[in-house]
Design a protein around this motif. Sequence first.
Motif, PDB file in Angstrom:
ATOM      1  N   TYR A   1       0.805  -1.221   0.000  1.00  0.00           N
ATOM      2  CA  TYR A   1       0.000   0.000   0.000  1.00  0.00           C
ATOM      3  C   TYR A   1       0.839   1.272   0.000  1.00  0.00           C
ATOM      4  O   TYR A   1       0.318   2.358   0.166  1.00  0.00           O
ATOM      5  CB  TYR A   1      -0.992  -0.031   1.166  1.00  0.00           C
ATOM      6  CG  TYR A   1      -1.948  -1.185   0.985  1.00  0.00           C
ATOM      7  CD1 TYR A   1      -2.960  -1.108   0.039  1.00  0.00           C
ATOM      8  CD2 TYR A   1      -1.779  -2.368   1.691  1.00  0.00           C
ATOM      9  CE1 TYR A   1      -3.804  -2.179  -0.173  1.00  0.00           C
ATOM     10  CE2 TYR A   1      -2.623  -3.434   1.477  1.00  0.00           C
ATOM     11  CZ  TYR A   1      -3.634  -3.343   0.547  1.00  0.00           C
ATOM     12  OH  TYR A   1      -4.465  -4.401   0.319  1.00  0.00           O
TER      13      TYR A   1
ATOM     14  N   GLU B   1       2.746   4.388  -1.565  1.00  0.00           N
ATOM     15  CA  GLU B   1       2.387   5.214  -2.724  1.00  0.00           C
ATOM     16  C   GLU B   1       3.201   4.831  -3.956  1.00  0.00           C
ATOM     17  O   GLU B   1       2.775   5.047  -5.075  1.00  0.00           O
ATOM     18  CB  GLU B   1       2.552   6.695  -2.399  1.00  0.00           C
ATOM     19  CG  GLU B   1       3.966   7.110  -2.088  1.00  0.00           C
ATOM     20  CD  GLU B   1       4.074   8.562  -1.604  1.00  0.00           C
ATOM     21  OE1 GLU B   1       4.937   9.266  -2.155  1.00  0.00           O
ATOM     22  OE2 GLU B   1       3.323   8.950  -0.709  1.00  0.00           O
TER      23      GLU B   1
ATOM     24  N   ALA C   1       1.296   2.373  -6.209  1.00  0.00           N
ATOM     25  CA  ALA C   1      -0.045   2.778  -6.659  1.00  0.00           C
ATOM     26  C   ALA C   1      -0.274   2.446  -8.135  1.00  0.00           C
ATOM     27  O   ALA C   1      -1.329   1.931  -8.512  1.00  0.00           O
ATOM     28  CB  ALA C   1      -0.268   4.264  -6.402  1.00  0.00           C
ATOM     29  N   GLY C   2       0.693   2.731  -8.982  1.00  0.00           N
ATOM     30  CA  GLY C   2       0.553   2.419 -10.409  1.00  0.00           C
ATOM     31  C   GLY C   2       0.404   0.935 -10.651  1.00  0.00           C
ATOM     32  O   GLY C   2      -0.410   0.497 -11.470  1.00  0.00           O
TER      33      GLY C   2
ATOM     34  N   ARG D   1      -0.752  -1.310  -8.498  1.00  0.00           N
ATOM     35  CA  ARG D   1      -2.073  -1.729  -8.015  1.00  0.00           C
ATOM     36  C   ARG D   1      -3.160  -1.361  -9.024  1.00  0.00           C
ATOM     37  O   ARG D   1      -4.061  -2.155  -9.289  1.00  0.00           O
ATOM     38  CB  ARG D   1      -2.382  -1.096  -6.655  1.00  0.00           C
ATOM     39  CG  ARG D   1      -1.589  -1.670  -5.513  1.00  0.00           C
ATOM     40  CD  ARG D   1      -2.120  -1.221  -4.150  1.00  0.00           C
ATOM     41  NE  ARG D   1      -2.387   0.210  -4.060  1.00  0.00           N
ATOM     42  CZ  ARG D   1      -1.501   1.128  -3.657  1.00  0.00           C
ATOM     43  NH1 ARG D   1      -0.271   0.757  -3.307  1.00  0.00           N
ATOM     44  NH2 ARG D   1      -1.839   2.412  -3.596  1.00  0.00           N
ATOM     45  N   ASN D   2      -3.060  -0.182  -9.627  1.00  0.00           N
ATOM     46  CA  ASN D   2      -4.040   0.223 -10.647  1.00  0.00           C
ATOM     47  C   ASN D   2      -3.989  -0.693 -11.864  1.00  0.00           C
ATOM     48  O   ASN D   2      -5.027  -1.066 -12.411  1.00  0.00           O
ATOM     49  CB  ASN D   2      -3.818   1.678 -11.073  1.00  0.00           C
ATOM     50  CG  ASN D   2      -4.258   2.661 -10.014  1.00  0.00           C
ATOM     51  OD1 ASN D   2      -5.122   2.372  -9.195  1.00  0.00           O
ATOM     52  ND2 ASN D   2      -3.648   3.829 -10.014  1.00  0.00           N
ATOM     53  N   ASP D   3      -2.786  -1.034 -12.303  1.00  0.00           N
ATOM     54  CA  ASP D   3      -2.650  -1.941 -13.454  1.00  0.00           C
ATOM     55  C   ASP D   3      -3.218  -3.315 -13.132  1.00  0.00           C
ATOM     56  O   ASP D   3      -3.921  -3.918 -13.949  1.00  0.00           O
ATOM     57  CB  ASP D   3      -1.184  -2.064 -13.878  1.00  0.00           C
ATOM     58  CG  ASP D   3      -0.667  -0.806 -14.550  1.00  0.00           C
ATOM     59  OD1 ASP D   3      -1.488   0.046 -14.948  1.00  0.00           O
ATOM     60  OD2 ASP D   3       0.570  -0.671 -14.668  1.00  0.00           O
TER      61      ASP D   3
ATOM     62  N   ASP E   1      -5.517  -4.034 -10.898  1.00  0.00           N
ATOM     63  CA  ASP E   1      -6.969  -3.877 -10.813  1.00  0.00           C
ATOM     64  C   ASP E   1      -7.590  -3.830 -12.205  1.00  0.00           C
ATOM     65  O   ASP E   1      -8.641  -4.430 -12.446  1.00  0.00           O
ATOM     66  CB  ASP E   1      -7.308  -2.608 -10.025  1.00  0.00           C
ATOM     67  CG  ASP E   1      -8.790  -2.487  -9.773  1.00  0.00           C
ATOM     68  OD1 ASP E   1      -9.376  -3.424  -9.185  1.00  0.00           O
ATOM     69  OD2 ASP E   1      -9.373  -1.463 -10.179  1.00  0.00           O
ATOM     70  N   TYR E   2      -6.948  -3.155 -13.145  1.00  0.00           N
ATOM     71  CA  TYR E   2      -7.423  -3.076 -14.520  1.00  0.00           C
ATOM     72  C   TYR E   2      -7.539  -4.479 -15.134  1.00  0.00           C
ATOM     73  O   TYR E   2      -8.531  -4.811 -15.782  1.00  0.00           O
ATOM     74  CB  TYR E   2      -6.476  -2.198 -15.340  1.00  0.00           C
ATOM     75  CG  TYR E   2      -6.785  -2.165 -16.814  1.00  0.00           C
ATOM     76  CD1 TYR E   2      -7.797  -1.349 -17.309  1.00  0.00           C
ATOM     77  CD2 TYR E   2      -6.065  -2.949 -17.707  1.00  0.00           C
ATOM     78  CE1 TYR E   2      -8.086  -1.307 -18.654  1.00  0.00           C
ATOM     79  CE2 TYR E   2      -6.349  -2.919 -19.061  1.00  0.00           C
ATOM     80  CZ  TYR E   2      -7.357  -2.106 -19.528  1.00  0.00           C
ATOM     81  OH  TYR E   2      -7.652  -2.086 -20.868  1.00  0.00           O
ATOM     82  N   TYR E   3      -6.521  -5.312 -14.921  1.00  0.00           N
ATOM     83  CA  TYR E   3      -6.543  -6.671 -15.461  1.00  0.00           C
ATOM     84  C   TYR E   3      -7.609  -7.520 -14.781  1.00  0.00           C
ATOM     85  O   TYR E   3      -8.293  -8.310 -15.436  1.00  0.00           O
ATOM     86  CB  TYR E   3      -5.173  -7.334 -15.312  1.00  0.00           C
ATOM     87  CG  TYR E   3      -4.222  -6.977 -16.426  1.00  0.00           C
ATOM     88  CD1 TYR E   3      -4.003  -7.847 -17.479  1.00  0.00           C
ATOM     89  CD2 TYR E   3      -3.544  -5.767 -16.427  1.00  0.00           C
ATOM     90  CE1 TYR E   3      -3.134  -7.523 -18.507  1.00  0.00           C
ATOM     91  CE2 TYR E   3      -2.682  -5.430 -17.440  1.00  0.00           C
ATOM     92  CZ  TYR E   3      -2.480  -6.306 -18.483  1.00  0.00           C
ATOM     93  OH  TYR E   3      -1.625  -5.973 -19.498  1.00  0.00           O
TER      94      TYR E   3
ATOM     95  N   ARG F   1     -10.452  -6.483 -13.391  1.00  0.00           N
ATOM     96  CA  ARG F   1     -11.763  -6.048 -13.861  1.00  0.00           C
ATOM     97  C   ARG F   1     -12.002  -6.418 -15.323  1.00  0.00           C
ATOM     98  O   ARG F   1     -13.136  -6.654 -15.730  1.00  0.00           O
ATOM     99  CB  ARG F   1     -11.935  -4.540 -13.676  1.00  0.00           C
ATOM    100  CG  ARG F   1     -12.182  -4.145 -12.239  1.00  0.00           C
ATOM    101  CD  ARG F   1     -12.431  -2.652 -12.066  1.00  0.00           C
ATOM    102  NE  ARG F   1     -11.185  -1.897 -12.263  1.00  0.00           N
ATOM    103  CZ  ARG F   1     -10.954  -1.064 -13.266  1.00  0.00           C
ATOM    104  NH1 ARG F   1     -11.866  -0.837 -14.168  1.00  0.00           N
ATOM    105  NH2 ARG F   1      -9.795  -0.435 -13.368  1.00  0.00           N
TER     106      ARG F   1
END
Length: 134
Positions: A12, A14, A17-18, A20-22, A24-26, A28
Amino acid sequence: MEFNDGLKIGLYSEYFAGMRNDLDYYIRGAYPEMQKKDAVDSTITLKIDLSFMKRYAVYNSDSSIANREEVVPEIRYRVSMDLKSKIETRGVCVDDGKEVVRGKHDFYIVPKEVAEGQMDMFNSFNEIEDGVDE
């Protein structure tokens, strides 16, 4: 020396963060991609490579020059998705109403009605085995 908790090394942080976003994108996007490509299975892989390099830096401390060891982090990641799809078509080439028969030089698949004149698969049409009368 006190530090901001957001700078702490961990998932977690900072800095992640990128990543985690990537990820999450995969996550979803997995099911829509599976549906689009008619895939039956999918694997999402996250690989994180951690390394560091040590080097010495010269800096001024209280009007004097000092050496200090620096540990420079390198954190790389890769997120990948492997869609496993299997496309197949099945069918029947020959139905039950057919038989394999032998012609003069080759074998043929013919309707049973046509094959009735043959004694067995290894004899030609209307060929009678030796010693057998009509």
